[in-house]
Design an enzyme around this catalytic site. Sequence first.
Site, PDB file in Angstrom:
ATOM      1  N   ASP A  12     126.058  -0.138   6.322  1.00 29.80           N
ATOM      2  CA  ASP A  12     125.908  -0.774   7.638  1.00 29.80           C
ATOM      3  C   ASP A  12     126.002   0.219   8.793  1.00 29.80           C
ATOM      4  OD1 ASP A  12     125.721  -3.182   6.291  1.00 29.80           O
ATOM      5  OD2 ASP A  12     127.871  -3.552   6.423  1.00 29.80           O
ATOM      6  N   LYS A  15     121.074   2.058   9.374  1.00 32.00           N
ATOM      7  CA  LYS A  15     119.918   2.696   8.730  1.00 32.00           C
ATOM      8  C   LYS A  15     118.610   2.000   9.099  1.00 32.00           C
ATOM      9  CE  LYS A  15     122.037   1.879   4.811  1.00 32.00           C
ATOM     10  NZ  LYS A  15     123.366   1.465   5.296  1.00 32.00           N
ATOM     11  N   LYS A  17     117.738   0.279  11.740  1.00 35.91           N
ATOM     12  CA  LYS A  17     117.296   0.589  13.103  1.00 35.91           C
ATOM     13  C   LYS A  17     116.618   1.958  13.141  1.00 35.91           C
ATOM     14  CE  LYS A  17     118.664   2.231  17.553  1.00 35.91           C
ATOM     15  NZ  LYS A  17     119.301   2.131  18.833  1.00 35.91           N
ATOM     16  N   GLY A  39     121.561  -5.222   3.894  1.00 36.24           N
ATOM     17  CA  GLY A  39     121.103  -6.019   5.044  1.00 36.24           C
ATOM     18  C   GLY A  39     120.819  -5.049   6.163  1.00 36.24           C
ATOM     19  N   HIS A  40     119.550  -4.810   6.453  1.00 41.27           N
ATOM     20  CA  HIS A  40     119.158  -3.802   7.445  1.00 41.27           C
ATOM     21  C   HIS A  40     118.574  -4.501   8.671  1.00 41.27           C
ATOM     22  CE1 HIS A  40     118.802  -0.525   4.083  1.00 41.27           C
ATOM     23  NE2 HIS A  40     119.998  -1.070   4.167  1.00 41.27           N
ATOM     24  N   ARG A 142     119.710  -1.173 -21.344  1.00 33.93           N
ATOM     25  CA  ARG A 142     118.370  -1.253 -21.933  1.00 33.93           C
ATOM     26  C   ARG A 142     117.980  -2.663 -22.370  1.00 33.93           C
ATOM     27  NH1 ARG A 142     119.878   3.631 -25.739  1.00 33.93           N
ATOM     28  NH2 ARG A 142     121.713   2.299 -25.767  1.00 33.93           N
ATOM     29  N   GLN A 229     123.189   0.828   1.293  1.00 36.83           N
ATOM     30  CA  GLN A 229     124.639   1.058   1.162  1.00 36.83           C
ATOM     31  C   GLN A 229     124.990   2.409   1.814  1.00 36.83           C
ATOM     32  OE1 GLN A 229     122.978  -0.138  -2.101  1.00 36.83           O
ATOM     33  NE2 GLN A 229     123.173  -1.931  -0.816  1.00 36.83           N
ATOM     34  N   SER A 304     125.617  -8.288   7.649  1.00 38.32           N
ATOM     35  CA  SER A 304     124.232  -8.756   7.833  1.00 38.32           C
ATOM     36  C   SER A 304     123.777  -9.595   6.649  1.00 38.32           C
ATOM     37  CB  SER A 304     123.272  -7.567   7.966  1.00 38.32           C
ATOM     38  OG  SER A 304     123.791  -6.593   8.812  1.00 38.32           O
ATOM     39  N   ARG A 310     133.650  -7.432   9.088  1.00 39.34           N
ATOM     40  CA  ARG A 310     133.815  -6.085   8.538  1.00 39.34           C
ATOM     41  C   ARG A 310     135.157  -5.529   8.979  1.00 39.34           C
ATOM     42  NH1 ARG A 310     127.934  -4.453  10.766  1.00 39.34           N
ATOM     43  NH2 ARG A 310     126.647  -5.376   9.129  1.00 39.34           N
ATOM     44  N   ASP A 338     128.138   3.124  22.028  1.00 41.23           N
ATOM     45  CA  ASP A 338     128.436   2.145  23.092  1.00 41.23           C
ATOM     46  C   ASP A 338     129.637   1.263  22.759  1.00 41.23           C
ATOM     47  OD1 ASP A 338     126.366   1.300  21.127  1.00 41.23           O
ATOM     48  OD2 ASP A 338     126.716  -0.677  22.025  1.00 41.23           O
ATOM     49  N   SER A 417     122.908   6.814  19.098  1.00 45.15           N
ATOM     50  CA  SER A 417     122.419   5.459  19.356  1.00 45.15           C
ATOM     51  C   SER A 417     123.428   4.735  20.244  1.00 45.15           C
ATOM     52  CB  SER A 417     122.232   4.735  18.024  1.00 45.15           C
ATOM     53  OG  SER A 417     121.889   3.389  18.237  1.00 45.15           O
TER      54      SER A 417
HETATM   55  P1  GDP Z   1     122.271  -0.962   8.001  1.00 39.79           P
HETATM   56  O1  GDP Z   1     122.660  -1.772   6.822  1.00 39.79           O
HETATM   57  O2  GDP Z   1     122.724   0.462   7.879  1.00 39.79           O
HETATM   58  O3  GDP Z   1     120.802  -1.042   8.337  1.00 39.79           O
HETATM   59  O4  GDP Z   1     123.067  -1.567   9.232  1.00 39.79           O
HETATM   60  P2  GDP Z   1     123.253  -3.139   9.578  1.00 39.79           P
HETATM   61  O5  GDP Z   1     121.994  -3.654  10.133  1.00 39.79           O
HETATM   62  O6  GDP Z   1     123.864  -3.865   8.455  1.00 39.79           O
HETATM   63  O7  GDP Z   1     124.400  -3.053  10.678  1.00 39.79           O
HETATM   64  C1  GDP Z   1     124.229  -2.340  11.851  1.00 39.79           C
HETATM   65  C2  GDP Z   1     124.461  -3.316  13.012  1.00 39.79           C
HETATM   66  O8  GDP Z   1     124.653  -2.585  14.206  1.00 39.79           O
HETATM   67  C3  GDP Z   1     123.264  -4.218  13.274  1.00 39.79           C
HETATM   68  O9  GDP Z   1     123.732  -5.440  13.774  1.00 39.79           O
HETATM   69  C4  GDP Z   1     122.501  -3.469  14.338  1.00 39.79           C
HETATM   70  O10 GDP Z   1     121.707  -4.324  15.148  1.00 39.79           O
HETATM   71  C5  GDP Z   1     123.623  -2.876  15.144  1.00 39.79           C
HETATM   72  N1  GDP Z   1     123.356  -1.586  15.795  1.00 39.79           N
HETATM   73  C6  GDP Z   1     122.626  -0.542  15.349  1.00 39.79           C
HETATM   74  N2  GDP Z   1     122.735   0.512  16.195  1.00 39.79           N
HETATM   75  C7  GDP Z   1     123.561   0.111  17.191  1.00 39.79           C
HETATM   76  C8  GDP Z   1     124.088   0.751  18.348  1.00 39.79           C
HETATM   77  O11 GDP Z   1     123.852   1.925  18.622  1.00 39.79           O
HETATM   78  N3  GDP Z   1     124.938   0.012  19.132  1.00 39.79           N
HETATM   79  C9  GDP Z   1     125.268  -1.275  18.850  1.00 39.79           C
HETATM   80  N4  GDP Z   1     126.095  -1.904  19.666  1.00 39.79           N
HETATM   81  N5  GDP Z   1     124.786  -1.911  17.764  1.00 39.79           N
HETATM   82  C10 GDP Z   1     123.957  -1.222  16.947  1.00 39.79           C
HETATM   83  P1  IMO Z   2     123.624  -1.861   3.572  1.00 40.13           P
HETATM   84  O1  IMO Z   2     122.380  -1.300   2.924  1.00 40.13           O
HETATM   85  C1  IMO Z   2     127.906  -2.614   3.343  1.00 40.13           C
HETATM   86  C2  IMO Z   2     129.580  -3.482  -0.599  1.00 40.13           C
HETATM   87  C3  IMO Z   2     130.087  -4.874  -0.843  1.00 40.13           C
HETATM   88  C4  IMO Z   2     131.183  -4.594  -1.860  1.00 40.13           C
HETATM   89  C5  IMO Z   2     130.587  -3.455  -2.686  1.00 40.13           C
HETATM   90  C6  IMO Z   2     129.900  -3.914  -3.956  1.00 40.13           C
HETATM   91  O2  IMO Z   2     123.369  -3.024   4.437  1.00 40.13           O
HETATM   92  O3  IMO Z   2     124.392  -0.769   4.226  1.00 40.13           O
HETATM   93  P2  IMO Z   2     127.661  -5.241  -4.529  1.00 40.13           P
HETATM   94  O4  IMO Z   2     127.023  -6.431  -3.885  1.00 40.13           O
HETATM   95  O5  IMO Z   2     126.812  -4.011  -4.487  1.00 40.13           O
HETATM   96  O6  IMO Z   2     128.179  -5.550  -5.892  1.00 40.13           O
HETATM   97  O7  IMO Z   2     128.982  -4.946  -3.637  1.00 40.13           O
HETATM   98  O8  IMO Z   2     129.638  -2.824  -1.842  1.00 40.13           O
HETATM   99  N1  IMO Z   2     128.170  -3.409  -0.132  1.00 40.13           N
HETATM  100  C7  IMO Z   2     127.816  -3.124   1.116  1.00 40.13           C
HETATM  101  N2  IMO Z   2     128.573  -2.916   2.221  1.00 40.13           N
HETATM  102  N3  IMO Z   2     126.552  -2.495   3.408  1.00 40.13           N
HETATM  103  C8  IMO Z   2     125.794  -2.680   2.317  1.00 40.13           C
HETATM  104  O9  IMO Z   2     124.457  -2.442   2.317  1.00 40.13           O
HETATM  105  C9  IMO Z   2     126.412  -3.049   1.109  1.00 40.13           C
HETATM  106  N4  IMO Z   2     125.973  -3.329  -0.131  1.00 40.13           N
HETATM  107  C10 IMO Z   2     127.069  -3.542  -0.874  1.00 40.13           C
HETATM  108  O10 IMO Z   2     130.585  -5.449   0.331  1.00 40.13           O
HETATM  109  O11 IMO Z   2     132.318  -4.101  -1.214  1.00 40.13           O
HETATM  110 MG    MG Z   3     123.711  -3.540   6.381  1.00 39.52          MG
END
Ligand code: GDP
Ligand code: IMO
Ligand code: MG
Length: 428
Positions: A12, A15, A17, A39-40, A142, A229, A304, A310, A338, A417
Amino acid sequence: MVDVILGLQWGDEGKGKIVDVFTPQYDIIARFQGGPNAGHTIIFDGRKFVLHTIPSGIFHRQTLNVIGNGVIIDPFILFKEIDSLREAGMEPRENLLVSRRAHLILPSHRLMDAALESGKGSAKIGSTLKGIGPAYTDKYGRNGLRVGNITSDSFTQRYELLKSEHLEVIRHAGFDYSSHLLDGLNFENYEKRWFESIARMRDLKIIDSEIFLNDNLDKGKRVLAEGAQGTLLDVDFGSYPFVTSSNTITAGVCSGLGISPHRVGKIFGIFKAYCTRVGSGPFPTELHDVFGERLRTGGNEFGSTTGRPRRCGWLDLPALKYSVMLNGVDSLIMMKADVLNPFPEINICTDYSIDGENMEGFPFELSDENIKPVYKEMKGWNTTLEGCTSVNGMPDALSDYVKYIEDAVGLPIDIVSVGPDRLQTLQR
Ligand code: GDP
Ligand code: IMO
Ligand code: MG
């Protein structure tokens, strides 16, 4: 070359963005591991999208998006994503390609995930319950079914066999799944929708993605690999067993896409200006106080994929340095600066201490009981970043924060960012 963008913390980082921001510079975006546990989030023109399986370059029609062999796919979730993009006026099937070798997540993998987690009691991982662990277990054991199998006559038979093995384990675990809901559906209904999605998959562009990618690289096309992740959730190097079931690090790009290490180009490592983690497991800099709450509210730190709050804490440099080493990062990207705007003082963890002694390296067991973070207090900028248009125009205290991290890690921070929108991205 294949450039890489991946997370250096517990996921989270933002990535989605940044992949979206980088996409105009690339011909192909490729996911190489993970599945719908990801969740991106991508925000532009006042609209918000959350992608789980589809690569984050999908909003640029001229760029192809590949779901690589290392990814595991739940067809039901994939089509939920495709349909929600179509409802928003896009046609993701045009620039989406799916590897024939990617493994499938079965509905019974999701039940297994729930059964195994509930059996762990207080030791539970906090999985997203998308079936990730059980599906990768079948891949490496397998037994798995792959996208390329869906057209075979024996597909349903193989499905039934695998499902019955799963149900046997679930029964043995004493898990009653009759009332367990999968995305709001009971097992039978989910299975029905899953098979409808399998039928729809036949219309997708299913390819040998390893050949497609290597051919395109031979032609000089630019490829960006999108991680899911984060490094501290890597199955080998993360805070095991509180990890996911794939290699989230740069090494995963080669096996997850079928490309040679010689073809890996620039590696972008992405981190938040603080730390978050969702699910269980150690987190040395976690804040259980009002500051943690302020980060959660200010950063909208709710999952997400699952909506779970979190856990939040200060930036952890020993962990960041370890991640940088494992991935061979060339360039750093710092997100969510920010969110620290309201803080008059900001802490950075510079070292871990055990029994009053600063630790060298990174521990085998990242235990919250033994490890005490050593903090350096920095002055906050304590002002809005709204007028900021480049890294050079940042307030002095933010520049100092950036410089301190750059010196500690030994790498440049090339992007800062300052908000979730595409446009809120300060580049050097
Ligand atoms: P990812 O899984 O790495 O793609 O990240 P997520 O989308 O799960 O979580 C990132 C969260 O932070 C999302 O809600 C984005 O919209 C938000 N976000 C990304 N960059 C920024 C930033 O620079 N500032 C703020 N306030 N929010 C951001
Ligand atoms: P993105 O790509 C944050 C965490 C889960 C749990 C552990 C194992 O959005 O950054 P799983 O479902 O893989 O068996 O869960 O990993 N986890 C994440 N935490 N961002 C993610 O993906 C995650 N994908 C899995 O919360 O602790
Ligand atoms: Mg995410």
